[in-house]
Design a protein around this motif. Structure first.
Motif, mmCIF file in Angstrom:
data_model
loop_
_atom_site.group_PDB
_atom_site.id
_atom_site.type_symbol
_atom_site.label_atom_id
_atom_site.label_comp_id
_atom_site.label_asym_id
_atom_site.label_seq_id
_atom_site.Cartn_x
_atom_site.Cartn_y
_atom_site.Cartn_z
ATOM 1 N N PHE A 97 -45.988 5.562 -3.181
ATOM 2 C CA PHE A 97 -45.643 6.965 -2.953
ATOM 3 C C PHE A 97 -44.187 7.254 -3.286
ATOM 4 C CE2 PHE A 97 -49.441 6.882 -0.157
ATOM 5 C CZ PHE A 97 -50.100 7.978 -0.704
ATOM 6 N N ASP A 98 -43.617 6.419 -4.127
ATOM 7 C CA ASP A 98 -42.244 6.669 -4.558
ATOM 8 C C ASP A 98 -42.176 7.946 -5.400
ATOM 9 O OD1 ASP A 98 -39.434 5.233 -4.815
ATOM 10 O OD2 ASP A 98 -39.893 6.085 -6.780
ATOM 11 N N GLU A 99 -41.117 8.674 -5.248
ATOM 12 C CA GLU A 99 -40.980 9.979 -5.903
ATOM 13 C C GLU A 99 -41.045 9.882 -7.420
ATOM 14 O OE1 GLU A 99 -37.595 13.520 -6.181
ATOM 15 O OE2 GLU A 99 -37.600 12.115 -4.506
ATOM 16 N N LEU A 159 -46.275 0.055 -11.742
ATOM 17 C CA LEU A 159 -47.109 1.101 -11.137
ATOM 18 C C LEU A 159 -47.094 2.389 -11.943
ATOM 19 C CD1 LEU A 159 -46.213 0.684 -7.346
ATOM 20 C CD2 LEU A 159 -48.129 -0.284 -8.592
ATOM 21 N N PHE A 160 -46.086 2.555 -12.779
ATOM 22 C CA PHE A 160 -45.979 3.772 -13.583
ATOM 23 C C PHE A 160 -47.170 3.930 -14.524
ATOM 24 C CE2 PHE A 160 -44.476 6.194 -17.260
ATOM 25 C CZ PHE A 160 -43.930 7.303 -16.641
ATOM 26 N N TYR A 161 -47.826 2.825 -14.915
ATOM 27 C CA TYR A 161 -48.929 2.863 -15.877
ATOM 28 C C TYR A 161 -50.296 2.824 -15.208
ATOM 29 C CZ TYR A 161 -45.219 1.851 -19.210
ATOM 30 O OH TYR A 161 -44.061 1.915 -19.961
ATOM 31 N N VAL A 201 -49.745 15.199 -1.643
ATOM 32 C CA VAL A 201 -49.006 15.205 -2.903
ATOM 33 C C VAL A 201 -47.700 15.989 -2.770
ATOM 34 C CG1 VAL A 201 -49.049 16.069 -5.278
ATOM 35 C CG2 VAL A 201 -50.998 14.807 -4.375
ATOM 36 N N LEU A 202 -47.730 17.076 -2.029
ATOM 37 C CA LEU A 202 -46.518 17.866 -1.845
ATOM 38 C C LEU A 202 -45.433 17.076 -1.120
ATOM 39 C CD1 LEU A 202 -48.014 21.350 -0.905
ATOM 40 C CD2 LEU A 202 -46.892 20.715 -3.043
ATOM 41 N N LYS A 203 -45.832 16.108 -0.295
ATOM 42 C CA LYS A 203 -44.851 15.292 0.422
ATOM 43 C C LYS A 203 -44.158 14.279 -0.486
ATOM 44 C CE LYS A 203 -47.307 15.504 4.858
ATOM 45 N NZ LYS A 203 -47.993 14.703 5.918
#
Length: 431
Positions: free
Chosen positions: A128-130, A105-107, A151-153
């Motif tokens: 939604f992992d940090e 998912l990083f890419y 996004v702030l969450k």
């Protein structure tokens, strides 16, 4: 003796059996070779005996040790079949560990990552992992309010959201934010919403609120960020001098401060020059035409002797007598005096001797035409009027030599919103 009274051993069938038993005892160690003895080939051999002494191949294969063909007899064995699942289904996404899925998912781009959140609960949690939301660029997003709140969450560390429109929202329920770099320059955002964001920040190092309407609450909240290195408040308004002084006393690590063209009076400027951290190396105090005095400059250079870049443009009260004062800045490399109309051109010719380290000089509005050519000859080591815009504490300077769409303070944002692709807000409820 009658036939029916013959001895048992003389009966044909039993004599044959007796010879077989004796034969089997001799060949007990070689069952697989001699189990069908000589008598079994006779036509009248009973079927029961043949079945009884026939070799049990399956039993031999199961109890055999070592290789299948260690004995002299060749055995053709059949391996067990694999299950249908192991041969046809392959590896399922559900079998992959979270660490591997997060690496995949990083890419994935921002819009595609949001689409994946509605697949299932597990993918929603991973999407939604940090670790995936470390740096986000939302420039160009129309529905900024809901996206910004979501996004702030995620625990975002670097957020770029300039020139955005944010409606009245309450961010106080989000909890302490992890933001280190934040750019909200030239955005339209209610002061109350901005307060609810800044009041949750404790880790800020780079912040740009250029052109926003602030409050004393926001300035006081900034004092709770002791690691603040670069602060851009250019063009801001609606905060007092005492609140500004308290903030500068607490933020002792500030290296770059851009506080130009704010709605300031002389009390605001005194709050700056009397409380700015001695570690400051870049300062922009331009735009204070009749509010910046020579005495303020004297206090400034005494308190911050390591300044390398100083912008005093549009300070119409300054004259050539400021140069002996500025001479104390031995590390001065870049000096801006644009539109300081009381400084004569002749006073600029000695700047090469006054500031040995000077390499950049901005004198827009007071040196033009032939005077500019003459000044360049007098100062061969100094580039004159090459930077019309200040880059002090700004996240994306207008004079950058490379595309700045992905960068803020020379750091690249990984997740970037692409306006050409369809976008939507993902609800947190999934199946």
């Amino acid at each position: 003796m009658p036939k029916h009274s013959m001895p048992l051993q003389d009966l044909p069938c039993l004599s044959l059996q007796g010879s077989m038993l004796s034969q089997s005892k001799k060949n007990n160690k070689r069952k697989s070779k001699g189990c069908l003895g000589e008598g079994l080939d006779i036509e009248c051999t009973p079927t029961e005996l043949i079945q009884q002494w026939s070799p049990r191949h399956k039993h031999q294969r199961l109890i055999s040790k070592g290789k299948e063909n260690d004995s002299n007899q060749f055995v053709l064995a059949r391996r067990s079949r694999r299950t249908k699942e192991s041969t046809t289904s392959g590896i399922s996404w559900d079998h992959l560990p979270d660490e591997l899925l997060l690496r995949i998912l990083f890419y994935i781009p921002l819009q595609d990552l949001l689409r994946m959140t509605i697949v299932c609960k597990r993918w929603h949690r991973l999407a939604f992992d940090e670790s995936l939301w470390h740096s986000v660029d939302l420039e160009g997003l129309t529905d900024t309010s809901s996206a910004l709140q979501q996004v702030l969450k995620t625990g975002v560390r670097m957020l770029r959201c300039p020139r955005s429109f944010v409606e009245e929202l309450d961010f106080t329920g989000i909890g302490p934010l992890q933001i280190v770099r934040l750019d909200l320059s030239s955005s339209i955002i209610p002061t109350s919403s901005l307060e609810s964001i800044i009041c949750q920040c404790r880790l800020l190092e780079y912040l740009s609120l250029e052109g926003l309407q602030l409050s004393d609450t926001i300035i006081s909240a900034l004092s709770k960020n002791p690691n603040l290195l670069q602060l851009n408040l250019s063009g801001c308004s609606s905060f007092s001098g005492p609140a500004l002084a308290d903030m500068l006393k607490s933020c002792v690590s500030i290296e770059q401060l851009n506080i130009s063209w704010c709605e300031f009076n002389n009390n605001h400027l005194k709050s700056v020059v009397n409380n700015l951290s001695p570690t400051a190396t870049h300062l922009n105090l331009s735009g204070y035409r009749e509010n910046l005095f020579l005495d303020d400059v004297k206090v400034l250079v005494t308190r911050c002797p390591d300044i390398q870049t100083l912008d005093l443009s549009d300070s119409t009260l300054l004259m050539a007598d400021c140069f002996p004062v500025l001479k104390q800045l031995e590390a001065l490399v870049h000096l801006s005096l644009s539109r300081c109309y009381h400084i004569h051109v002749a006073a600029l010719t000695d700047l090469g001797k006054t500031f040995p380290m000077l390499r950049l000089l901005d004198v827009f509005g007071i040196v033009n035409g032939s005077h500019l050519s003459s000044l360049k000859k007098e100062l061969p080591l100094v580039s004159i009027n090459t930077l019309p815009f200040s880059s002090i504490a700004r996240p994306t300077p207008a004079t950058a030599t490379r595309p700045v769409g992905y960068f803020m303070w020379n750091t690249k944002c990984r997740l970037r919103f692409n306006p050409s692709l369809p976008h939507f807000y993902v609800q947190p409820v999934v199946r």
